[in-house]
Design a protein around this motif. Sequence first.
Motif, mmCIF file in Angstrom:
data_model
loop_
_atom_site.group_PDB
_atom_site.id
_atom_site.type_symbol
_atom_site.label_atom_id
_atom_site.label_comp_id
_atom_site.label_asym_id
_atom_site.label_seq_id
_atom_site.Cartn_x
_atom_site.Cartn_y
_atom_site.Cartn_z
ATOM 1 N N LEU A 3 -24.272 -42.296 18.993
ATOM 2 C CA LEU A 3 -22.878 -42.505 19.380
ATOM 3 C C LEU A 3 -22.584 -44.001 19.477
ATOM 4 O O LEU A 3 -23.395 -44.766 20.003
ATOM 5 C CB LEU A 3 -22.575 -41.828 20.707
ATOM 6 C CG LEU A 3 -22.744 -40.307 20.748
ATOM 7 C CD1 LEU A 3 -22.443 -39.782 22.146
ATOM 8 C CD2 LEU A 3 -21.845 -39.624 19.720
ATOM 9 N N ILE A 4 -21.428 -44.382 18.998
ATOM 10 C CA ILE A 4 -21.001 -45.791 19.053
ATOM 11 C C ILE A 4 -19.818 -45.884 20.012
ATOM 12 O O ILE A 4 -18.758 -45.273 19.762
ATOM 13 C CB ILE A 4 -20.587 -46.303 17.662
ATOM 14 C CG1 ILE A 4 -21.740 -46.152 16.668
ATOM 15 C CG2 ILE A 4 -20.120 -47.758 17.748
ATOM 16 C CD1 ILE A 4 -21.371 -46.534 15.252
ATOM 17 N N PRO A 5 -19.925 -46.597 21.139
ATOM 18 C CA PRO A 5 -18.820 -46.687 22.097
ATOM 19 C C PRO A 5 -17.735 -47.651 21.611
ATOM 20 O O PRO A 5 -17.996 -48.590 20.862
ATOM 21 C CB PRO A 5 -19.501 -47.203 23.359
ATOM 22 C CG PRO A 5 -20.661 -47.993 22.852
ATOM 23 C CD PRO A 5 -21.134 -47.290 21.605
ATOM 24 N N PHE A 6 -16.523 -47.410 22.075
ATOM 25 C CA PHE A 6 -15.393 -48.314 21.790
ATOM 26 C C PHE A 6 -14.374 -48.148 22.915
ATOM 27 O O PHE A 6 -14.419 -47.176 23.682
ATOM 28 C CB PHE A 6 -14.756 -47.998 20.429
ATOM 29 C CG PHE A 6 -14.075 -46.658 20.383
ATOM 30 C CD1 PHE A 6 -12.718 -46.535 20.668
ATOM 31 C CD2 PHE A 6 -14.802 -45.501 20.052
ATOM 32 C CE1 PHE A 6 -12.094 -45.300 20.612
ATOM 33 C CE2 PHE A 6 -14.174 -44.276 20.007
ATOM 34 C CZ PHE A 6 -12.822 -44.157 20.286
ATOM 35 N N THR A 7 -13.451 -49.077 23.016
ATOM 36 C CA THR A 7 -12.398 -49.019 24.043
ATOM 37 C C THR A 7 -11.023 -49.173 23.394
ATOM 38 O O THR A 7 -10.869 -49.906 22.400
ATOM 39 C CB THR A 7 -12.581 -50.120 25.089
ATOM 40 O OG1 THR A 7 -12.567 -51.398 24.454
ATOM 41 C CG2 THR A 7 -13.903 -49.941 25.850
ATOM 42 N N ILE A 8 -10.063 -48.502 23.984
ATOM 43 C CA ILE A 8 -8.658 -48.596 23.563
ATOM 44 C C ILE A 8 -7.856 -49.115 24.749
ATOM 45 O O ILE A 8 -7.982 -48.588 25.858
ATOM 46 C CB ILE A 8 -8.112 -47.231 23.100
ATOM 47 C CG1 ILE A 8 -8.937 -46.687 21.931
ATOM 48 C CG2 ILE A 8 -6.635 -47.361 22.711
ATOM 49 C CD1 ILE A 8 -8.874 -47.516 20.674
#
Length: 280
Positions: A3-8
């Motif tokens: 899994l690759i985390p990201f933020t919005i």
Amino acid sequence: MCLIPFTISTSEVGVIESFGKFKRMAPPGLGCLICCVEDLVGRMSYRVQQLDVRVETKTLDNVFITAVVSIQFQVLQEKVYEAFYALTDPRRQITAHVFDVMRAELPNLELDAVFEAKEDLAIAVKGALSETMTQYGYQILQVLITDLDPDQRVKNAMNEINSSKRLKFAVAERAEGDKILKVKSAEAEAEAKYLSGVGVAKQRKAIVDGLKTSVKDFTDGVKGTNSKDTLDLLLLTQYFDCIKDVGSAPNCKTTFIPTSKTVGDEMRTSLLQADMAKSK
């Protein structure tokens, strides 16, 4: 599975694809992508954006003018898919519609009317954009005509015309003011001369009445005298009063008085001759 985390960020939404196909929207906050399967291909902001468009065109009286149109718009939350995938460059699309409307409306107006029709032009642009851009997921909030800039020579000519008109009115008002001053001055001078004449007439009448009374009283009070003797006495009295006034003047140093025996007769004759000359 990796899994690759990201933020919005707040007021944004992420667009996620899987193998080049749209899969889902990512809400604000922390999210994860399946490695080698999902990809965050873009972000759409819900914030209000502004686009300034400069349009150069000519008016009905063949004057070229540059108009600056400011468009405030934002993405509709329920149409994020259309806003992201329908248009390659939404700003160019909006700019094209603004050019189309402004270059259709301005040539129908003269230069002076353009400045008065800013609100109508803004409404026309907003109507055309709202009708088109809503289907692509964009809401047009406001359209403002922030600047209308004709050629500098045209502006100088307009200022010169306005200055000439104001100067014309100023000259007319100044002339009217001078006329009123002259009329009032003439009226005042005429009134002053009239009152001065009335005063002189009353003064002469008072002198004549006083002399008449004095002659009558002196003749009645002193036996053996006549009106000639009374007038001689009055003339002599006025003569001495005149010498007194002249001698008491601040600038008078020396007074010469004739001492002839016949001075009374000579003075009386001179005064009577002068009075006769005035009456002629």
